[in-house]
Structures are given as structure tokens and as C-alpha cells.
Design a protein around this motif. Structure first.
Motif, mmCIF file in Angstrom:
data_model
loop_
_atom_site.group_PDB
_atom_site.id
_atom_site.type_symbol
_atom_site.label_atom_id
_atom_site.label_comp_id
_atom_site.label_asym_id
_atom_site.label_seq_id
_atom_site.Cartn_x
_atom_site.Cartn_y
_atom_site.Cartn_z
ATOM 1 N N ASP A 80 28.978 2.401 2.788
ATOM 2 C CA ASP A 80 30.047 1.524 3.279
ATOM 3 C C ASP A 80 29.617 0.805 4.558
ATOM 4 O O ASP A 80 30.385 0.701 5.518
ATOM 5 N N GLN A 81 28.367 0.351 4.570
ATOM 6 C CA GLN A 81 27.750 -0.400 5.665
ATOM 7 C C GLN A 81 27.590 0.412 6.949
ATOM 8 O O GLN A 81 27.342 -0.152 8.028
ATOM 9 N N LYS A 82 27.701 1.729 6.853
ATOM 10 C CA LYS A 82 27.449 2.602 7.996
ATOM 11 C C LYS A 82 26.103 3.292 7.806
ATOM 12 O O LYS A 82 25.745 3.684 6.701
ATOM 13 N N VAL A 83 25.376 3.444 8.900
ATOM 14 C CA VAL A 83 24.029 4.016 8.830
ATOM 15 C C VAL A 83 24.093 5.511 8.521
ATOM 16 O O VAL A 83 24.745 6.274 9.228
ATOM 17 N N ILE A 84 23.408 5.905 7.456
ATOM 18 C CA ILE A 84 23.235 7.321 7.143
ATOM 19 C C ILE A 84 21.819 7.745 7.516
ATOM 20 O O ILE A 84 21.610 8.782 8.149
ATOM 21 N N VAL A 85 20.849 6.956 7.125
ATOM 22 C CA VAL A 85 19.451 7.140 7.543
ATOM 23 C C VAL A 85 18.994 5.818 8.136
ATOM 24 O O VAL A 85 19.062 4.776 7.485
ATOM 25 N N ALA A 86 18.528 5.849 9.372
ATOM 26 C CA ALA A 86 18.205 4.629 10.106
ATOM 27 C C ALA A 86 17.050 3.853 9.480
ATOM 28 O O ALA A 86 16.186 4.424 8.801
ATOM 29 N N ASP A 87 17.040 2.548 9.726
ATOM 30 C CA ASP A 87 15.947 1.683 9.289
ATOM 31 C C ASP A 87 14.620 2.260 9.765
ATOM 32 O O ASP A 87 14.499 2.677 10.929
ATOM 33 N N GLN A 88 13.624 2.242 8.892
ATOM 34 C CA GLN A 88 12.328 2.805 9.265
ATOM 35 C C GLN A 88 11.214 2.225 8.421
ATOM 36 O O GLN A 88 11.439 1.763 7.299
ATOM 37 N N HIS A 89 10.014 2.265 8.979
ATOM 38 C CA HIS A 89 8.809 1.973 8.216
ATOM 39 C C HIS A 89 8.286 3.326 7.748
ATOM 40 O O HIS A 89 8.194 4.273 8.527
ATOM 41 N N CYS A 90 7.964 3.451 6.464
ATOM 42 C CA CYS A 90 7.646 4.764 5.924
ATOM 43 C C CYS A 90 6.687 4.689 4.749
ATOM 44 O O CYS A 90 6.509 3.631 4.142
ATOM 45 N N ILE A 91 6.055 5.824 4.470
ATOM 46 C CA ILE A 91 5.404 6.005 3.180
ATOM 47 C C ILE A 91 6.542 6.315 2.224
ATOM 48 O O ILE A 91 7.243 7.315 2.388
ATOM 49 N N ARG B 293 0.812 -1.213 0.000
ATOM 50 C CA ARG B 293 0.000 0.000 0.000
ATOM 51 C C ARG B 293 0.853 1.275 0.000
ATOM 52 O O ARG B 293 0.529 2.253 0.679
ATOM 53 N N GLY B 294 1.943 1.243 -0.753
ATOM 54 C CA GLY B 294 2.801 2.410 -0.846
ATOM 55 C C GLY B 294 3.757 2.583 0.308
ATOM 56 O O GLY B 294 4.541 3.540 0.352
ATOM 57 N N ASN B 295 3.734 1.647 1.245
ATOM 58 C CA ASN B 295 4.636 1.694 2.398
ATOM 59 C C ASN B 295 5.868 0.821 2.146
ATOM 60 O O ASN B 295 5.819 -0.110 1.339
ATOM 61 N N ALA B 296 6.913 1.122 2.862
ATOM 62 C CA ALA B 296 8.143 0.343 2.703
ATOM 63 C C ALA B 296 8.948 0.388 3.993
ATOM 64 O O ALA B 296 8.748 1.255 4.853
ATOM 65 N N TYR B 297 9.846 -0.563 4.114
ATOM 66 C CA TYR B 297 10.923 -0.490 5.094
ATOM 67 C C TYR B 297 12.137 -0.043 4.301
ATOM 68 O O TYR B 297 12.464 -0.639 3.264
ATOM 69 N N ALA B 298 12.797 0.993 4.753
ATOM 70 C CA ALA B 298 13.922 1.520 3.980
ATOM 71 C C ALA B 298 14.949 2.153 4.909
ATOM 72 O O ALA B 298 14.668 2.441 6.082
ATOM 73 N N ALA B 299 16.132 2.361 4.366
ATOM 74 C CA ALA B 299 17.224 2.989 5.109
ATOM 75 C C ALA B 299 18.243 3.476 4.088
ATOM 76 O O ALA B 299 18.091 3.252 2.882
ATOM 77 N N VAL B 300 19.279 4.139 4.568
ATOM 78 C CA VAL B 300 20.400 4.534 3.705
ATOM 79 C C VAL B 300 21.693 4.130 4.403
ATOM 80 O O VAL B 300 21.905 4.454 5.580
ATOM 81 N N TYR B 301 22.518 3.395 3.680
ATOM 82 C CA TYR B 301 23.822 2.985 4.197
ATOM 83 C C TYR B 301 24.913 3.444 3.241
ATOM 84 O O TYR B 301 24.706 3.506 2.023
#
Length: 241
Positions: free
Chosen positions: A128-139, A118-126
Motif C-alpha cells: 500500500d505504498q509503504k516501505v516494507i523493505v527499503a530500496d537497495q542494490h542487491c544480488i 550480472r545478476g544484480n538488481a535494484y529492488a524493494a518491497v512496498y
């Protein structure tokens, strides 16, 4: 170190056995099957074929979430039960980081995606395997809009994972289709990649290990529609039920 790695957080199932940084075997099934019918079979097959005993393991690595509620509970239950019974270490690794680590994308911003419908996702930004944007549930459309504020080098962004239903949104946000990984093997989770990450982490207490859902289950959301959040806050929905 001998590790058993389990990932049943998505449609794909992946199990790997690794000893002293050498992969002894990996099974990945990208099928619409109930993981509960294949996970233990895959584990038994790998251990039998390797001539190892389960007692030879040093550590169990589990994809801890986010992802499918049922899949996360399955891997967590098998991992915790095995670690407790065998008196072995257990560690959890982000399911999204595991997907991101599949890519050899030095210094690029990798966006692993899991479709939450329904347009939702689990996403993040890494990077070199370092967290830039943390794991999240999002539209996901909102995540993409926010991404432009956090990452200015658009040409250095790569999307991977379950992106099929988000291609048009990604392109509409200003990214090119070439920035979306489409190779069917590269986008799948890899228990071997999971094991490599898990080997570097500190083990946690077995009894305290739990999936990281990042989103309330649908039953809890419906329950909260007719109950005050504060009423539930003291002990938590699951424990209360």
C-alpha cells in the motif's frame, strides 16, 4: 497544484503534466534512445499542448533513484535547473515506489525490480505504498532468499518492473509465474503515478537535491580498488576528483 513529473531512471522515459489532480498529458517512450535527446522535447510538447506556461507550474517531481546513473543525473539536472530558474518547488520520489504504485494490489507485497545487470538488481518491497523493505542494490538471488524471512505470506507477493531476466530465479525461490506482472504497460514507470506521490511530499531545497544511486559508479569502485576507503571518506570521490 500544477506539477511536472520526470522519470528517466530506466530504459523507459516518462513525462507528465498534472493540474489539480487531473492529468493533462503523459508521454512514455519505451525505446532504446538517449533520454537527453527526448526529455526536453517531451516537456516542451506537453506544456505547449496544455496552453500553460512553465511559470504556471507549482512543483517539479523527479524520479530520484535508483536506476541508470546517466538517466538519474539527467532528470535531476533538468528538474533542479527548472525549479531554480522558475523559483518552483522540487521533490524526489523513489523510482521503485513509482513502479510499485502502478499496480492496484491492495494489501499485497509489491516487489518492484530494476535490472542492474550480472545478476544484480535494484529492488524493494512496498505494501500500500509503504516501505516494507527499503530500496537497495542487491544480488537478486540473495534478496529473494532474504525476502522469505521478512514476508511469510508468499501468495501475497507480486513482482513487477524489469523482471524478465529474473523469472527463473523468482520461480526457484518458491514463487509462481502468475505472481510476476507481465503486462508491458503495467511494468513501465509512469510520470503520472510519480506526480500523484510527489504531490503529497514536502519540497526540498533545490541546491540540496541529488539522485539516490544506492551504488557507487563503476569508476569510483575501480578507484577504490587502489585507494583506502578512509582516504576518500572526508570529502567523497566525486568532490575530490
Amino acid at each position: 497544484m500544477k506539477l511536472l513529473a520526470l522519470d528517466s531512471s530506466s530504459k523507459a522515459l516518462s513525462v507528465a503534466l498534472v493540474a489539480e489532480d487531473v492529468i493533462l498529458g503523459e508521454i512514455t517512450l519505451n525505446l532504446k534512445k538517449n533520454h537527453s535527446t527526448t526529455l526536453m522535447t517531451a516537456i516542451d510538447f506537453l506544456i505547449d499542448q496544455s496552453d500553460l506556461e512553465a511559470t504556471d507550474l507549482d512543483r517539479i517531481v523527479v524520479a530520484q533513484g535508483p536506476g541508470s546513473y546517466t538517466g538519474l543525473r539527467l532528470a535531476a539536472t533538468v528538474g533542479k535547473t527548472s525549479a531554480y530558474a522558475l523559483n518552483k518547488e522540487i521533490v524526489g520520489v523513489s523510482s521503485l515506489l513509482s513502479i510499485a504504485s502502478r499496480l492496484e494490489a491492495d494489501h499485497k507485497f509489491v516487489v518492484p525490480v530494476m535490472d542492474a545487470r550480472r545478476g544484480n538488481a535494484y529492488a524493494a518491497v512496498y505494501q500500500d505504498q509503504k516501505v516494507i523493505v527499503a530500496d537497495q542494490h542487491c544480488i537478486f538471488s540473495e534478496f529473494l532468499a532474504d525476502l522469505s524471512k521478512k514476508v511469510t505470506a508468499f501468495d501475497q507477493v507480486v513482482f513487477t518492473g524489469e523482471t524478465t531476466n529474473f523469472v527463473e530465479e523468482i520461480k526457484a525461490a518458491g514463487f509462481k509465474e502468475e505472481q510476476i506482472v507481465t503486462d508491458s504497460l503495467s511494468v513501465l514507470p509512469s510520470a503520472y503515478a510519480l506526480a500523484k506521490i510527489g504531490e503529497t511530499l514536502q519540497p526540498v531545497a533545490v541546491h540540496g537535491f541529488a539522485p539516490k544511486y544506492l551504488k557507487k559508479v563503476e569508476a569510483e569502485e575501480k578507484w577504490l580498488e587502489t585507494h583506502e576507503e578512509a582516504e576518500n571518506a572526508a570529502s567523497g570521490y566525486v568532490q575530490r576528483i
